[in-house]
Motif scaffolding. Structure first.
Motif, PDB file in Angstrom:
ATOM      1  N   ALA A 146      25.747  45.699  33.192  1.00 42.16           N
ATOM      2  CA  ALA A 146      24.292  45.699  33.349  1.00 42.16           C
ATOM      3  C   ALA A 146      23.913  45.580  34.824  1.00 42.16           C
ATOM      4  O   ALA A 146      22.964  46.224  35.296  1.00 42.16           O
ATOM      5  CB  ALA A 146      23.681  44.557  32.544  1.00 42.16           C
ATOM      6  N   LEU A 147      24.656  44.759  35.570  1.00 39.22           N
ATOM      7  CA  LEU A 147      24.391  44.613  37.000  1.00 39.22           C
ATOM      8  C   LEU A 147      24.603  45.937  37.727  1.00 39.22           C
ATOM      9  O   LEU A 147      23.811  46.314  38.598  1.00 39.22           O
ATOM     10  CB  LEU A 147      25.299  43.536  37.583  1.00 39.22           C
ATOM     11  CG  LEU A 147      25.161  43.270  39.083  1.00 39.22           C
ATOM     12  CD1 LEU A 147      23.761  42.772  39.421  1.00 39.22           C
ATOM     13  CD2 LEU A 147      26.219  42.269  39.543  1.00 39.22           C
ATOM     14  N   ASN A 148      25.662  46.649  37.381  1.00 43.81           N
ATOM     15  CA  ASN A 148      25.899  47.951  38.001  1.00 43.81           C
ATOM     16  C   ASN A 148      24.778  48.927  37.685  1.00 43.81           C
ATOM     17  O   ASN A 148      24.406  49.772  38.512  1.00 43.81           O
ATOM     18  CB  ASN A 148      27.231  48.524  37.534  1.00 43.81           C
ATOM     19  CG  ASN A 148      28.417  47.920  38.263  1.00 43.81           C
ATOM     20  OD1 ASN A 148      28.251  47.103  39.165  1.00 43.81           O
ATOM     21  ND2 ASN A 148      29.625  48.307  37.875  1.00 43.81           N
ATOM     22  N   SER A 149      24.235  48.831  36.474  1.00 44.10           N
ATOM     23  CA  SER A 149      23.103  49.684  36.116  1.00 44.10           C
ATOM     24  C   SER A 149      21.904  49.374  37.011  1.00 44.10           C
ATOM     25  O   SER A 149      21.209  50.285  37.473  1.00 44.10           O
ATOM     26  CB  SER A 149      22.741  49.477  34.644  1.00 44.10           C
ATOM     27  OG  SER A 149      21.648  50.294  34.273  1.00 44.10           O
ATOM     28  N   LEU A 150      21.679  48.092  37.266  1.00 47.29           N
ATOM     29  CA  LEU A 150      20.602  47.711  38.181  1.00 47.29           C
ATOM     30  C   LEU A 150      20.815  48.344  39.553  1.00 47.29           C
ATOM     31  O   LEU A 150      19.869  48.857  40.162  1.00 47.29           O
ATOM     32  CB  LEU A 150      20.555  46.186  38.310  1.00 47.29           C
ATOM     33  CG  LEU A 150      19.648  45.618  39.409  1.00 47.29           C
ATOM     34  CD1 LEU A 150      18.196  46.031  39.192  1.00 47.29           C
ATOM     35  CD2 LEU A 150      19.789  44.095  39.475  1.00 47.29           C
ATOM     36  N   THR A 151      22.048  48.322  40.032  1.00 37.72           N
ATOM     37  CA  THR A 151      22.355  48.929  41.325  1.00 37.72           C
ATOM     38  C   THR A 151      21.936  50.392  41.365  1.00 37.72           C
ATOM     39  O   THR A 151      21.255  50.837  42.300  1.00 37.72           O
ATOM     40  CB  THR A 151      23.866  48.822  41.617  1.00 37.72           C
ATOM     41  OG1 THR A 151      24.216  47.444  41.791  1.00 37.72           O
ATOM     42  CG2 THR A 151      24.251  49.600  42.862  1.00 37.72           C
ATOM     43  N   GLY A 152      22.338  51.150  40.348  1.00 41.75           N
ATOM     44  CA  GLY A 152      22.029  52.579  40.331  1.00 41.75           C
ATOM     45  C   GLY A 152      20.541  52.864  40.244  1.00 41.75           C
ATOM     46  O   GLY A 152      20.005  53.709  40.984  1.00 41.75           O
ATOM     47  N   TRP A 153      19.865  52.163  39.344  1.00 42.62           N
ATOM     48  CA  TRP A 153      18.427  52.397  39.156  1.00 42.62           C
ATOM     49  C   TRP A 153      17.627  51.970  40.388  1.00 42.62           C
ATOM     50  O   TRP A 153      16.686  52.665  40.813  1.00 42.62           O
ATOM     51  CB  TRP A 153      17.927  51.654  37.919  1.00 42.62           C
ATOM     52  CG  TRP A 153      18.239  52.355  36.637  1.00 42.62           C
ATOM     53  CD1 TRP A 153      19.372  52.238  35.893  1.00 42.62           C
ATOM     54  CD2 TRP A 153      17.417  53.318  35.965  1.00 42.62           C
ATOM     55  NE1 TRP A 153      19.305  53.052  34.780  1.00 42.62           N
ATOM     56  CE2 TRP A 153      18.118  53.717  34.799  1.00 42.62           C
ATOM     57  CE3 TRP A 153      16.170  53.855  36.217  1.00 42.62           C
ATOM     58  CZ2 TRP A 153      17.599  54.655  33.909  1.00 42.62           C
ATOM     59  CZ3 TRP A 153      15.639  54.776  35.327  1.00 42.62           C
ATOM     60  CH2 TRP A 153      16.356  55.165  34.190  1.00 42.62           C
ATOM     61  N   LEU A 154      17.981  50.836  40.977  1.00 40.99           N
ATOM     62  CA  LEU A 154      17.244  50.362  42.150  1.00 40.99           C
ATOM     63  C   LEU A 154      17.484  51.266  43.350  1.00 40.99           C
ATOM     64  O   LEU A 154      16.558  51.553  44.120  1.00 40.99           O
ATOM     65  CB  LEU A 154      17.656  48.927  42.468  1.00 40.99           C
ATOM     66  CG  LEU A 154      16.862  48.219  43.569  1.00 40.99           C
ATOM     67  CD1 LEU A 154      15.385  48.128  43.204  1.00 40.99           C
ATOM     68  CD2 LEU A 154      17.439  46.837  43.836  1.00 40.99           C
ATOM     69  N   ALA A 155      18.715  51.724  43.518  1.00 43.24           N
ATOM     70  CA  ALA A 155      19.008  52.648  44.623  1.00 43.24           C
ATOM     71  C   ALA A 155      18.191  53.924  44.489  1.00 43.24           C
ATOM     72  O   ALA A 155      17.686  54.464  45.485  1.00 43.24           O
ATOM     73  CB  ALA A 155      20.498  52.968  44.653  1.00 43.24           C
TER      74      ALA A 155
END
Length: 248
Positions: free
Chosen positions: A177-186
């Motif tokens: 889930a944290l990695n998903s945050l990284t992608g979406w925020l970037a």
């Protein structure tokens, strides 16, 4: 308001382990580093150990507490016009109730997600206005290769995971889930100078990992510092360890 042009950084969960070493290395690189710690005494003790390495400050910060996070943002915002680096390092890997998807405790999943995903999301939202004021903002999410979904395409990988002596689910899914945050925020910040990346520090000897074969946390911190100090032509929306790209 402090009008100093010195770069600033906040590292959550920085009173020990990888977070402490990340703070040390950033301080040695010339940053004013804020140690985020739930316990003020532990935060002050950590700052004392780093006092000869650069400018270290302490802020009480519990990533699971909305009031604590916003109070920390207000305190740092009163001291600086911007925040150049945010390292979302605070994490938990609860052992009690952990296990495969069929048996893991839902409460364990909730607790891991609360710290490892909702915590970074909460902190990032609170500090993003300050990060946007930086000419080269950097957000670093400390993740794990255990978050990778790529091995799920390989039936043999699934079987090997199922045969492990202590299979886990809550911790990996929280980091996914944290990695998903990284992608979406970037993607959201693609038209800004801000770079958002996930990093895997590898296996380190910390409170969360008692494996004696693990490396010293100072080694794991190197990849977080690398992501925090990327040049303007560096990647964003990426996941990597010290050796290069890691599989999503």
């Amino acid at each position: 308001m402090n009008n100093s042009t010195k770069r600033t950084a906040l590292v959550t969960g920085a009173n020990k382990g990888i977070g402490l070493e990340t703070a040390r290395q950033l301080a040695e690189a010339g940053y004013t580093v804020w140690i985020g710690s739930r316990d003020p005494d532990q935060g002050r003790a950590a700052a004392e150990t780093l006092s000869t390495h650069g400018e270290i400050r302490v802020v009480v910060l519990d990533v699971t507490d909305e009031n604590s996070v916003h109070s920390a943002a207000a305190e740092i915002g009163a001291a600086h016009e911007s925040l150049d680096v945010l390292v979302n390092n605070a994490a938990v890997a609860k052992v009690e109730g952990e296990g495969p998807p069929s048996a893991v405790s839902l409460e364990t999943v909730r607790e891991d997600l609360e710290v490892n995903f909702f915590g970074p999301l909460r902190v990032t939202q609170a500090f993003l206005p300050l990060i946007k004021e930086s000419p080269e903002g950097r957000i670093v999410n400390v993740s794990s290769k255990m978050a990778s979904l790529s091995p799920l395409d390989d039936p043999e990988s699934i079987q090997r995971a199922a045969q492990r002596a202590f299979p886990v689910f809550a911790y990996p899914v929280s980091k996914t889930a944290l990695n998903s945050l990284t992608g979406w925020l970037a993607a959201e910040l693609a038209d800004t100078p801000i770079k958002v990346n996930s990093v895997c520090p590898g296996a380190n000897k910390t409170d969360m990992n008692s494996d004696p074969s693990g490396q010293h946390p100072s080694e794991g911190a190197k990849v977080a510092v690398h992501a925090a100090t990327l040049h303007a032509d560096g990647p964003t929306g990426s996941f990597f360890d010290i050796d290069g790209p890691a599989p999503w």
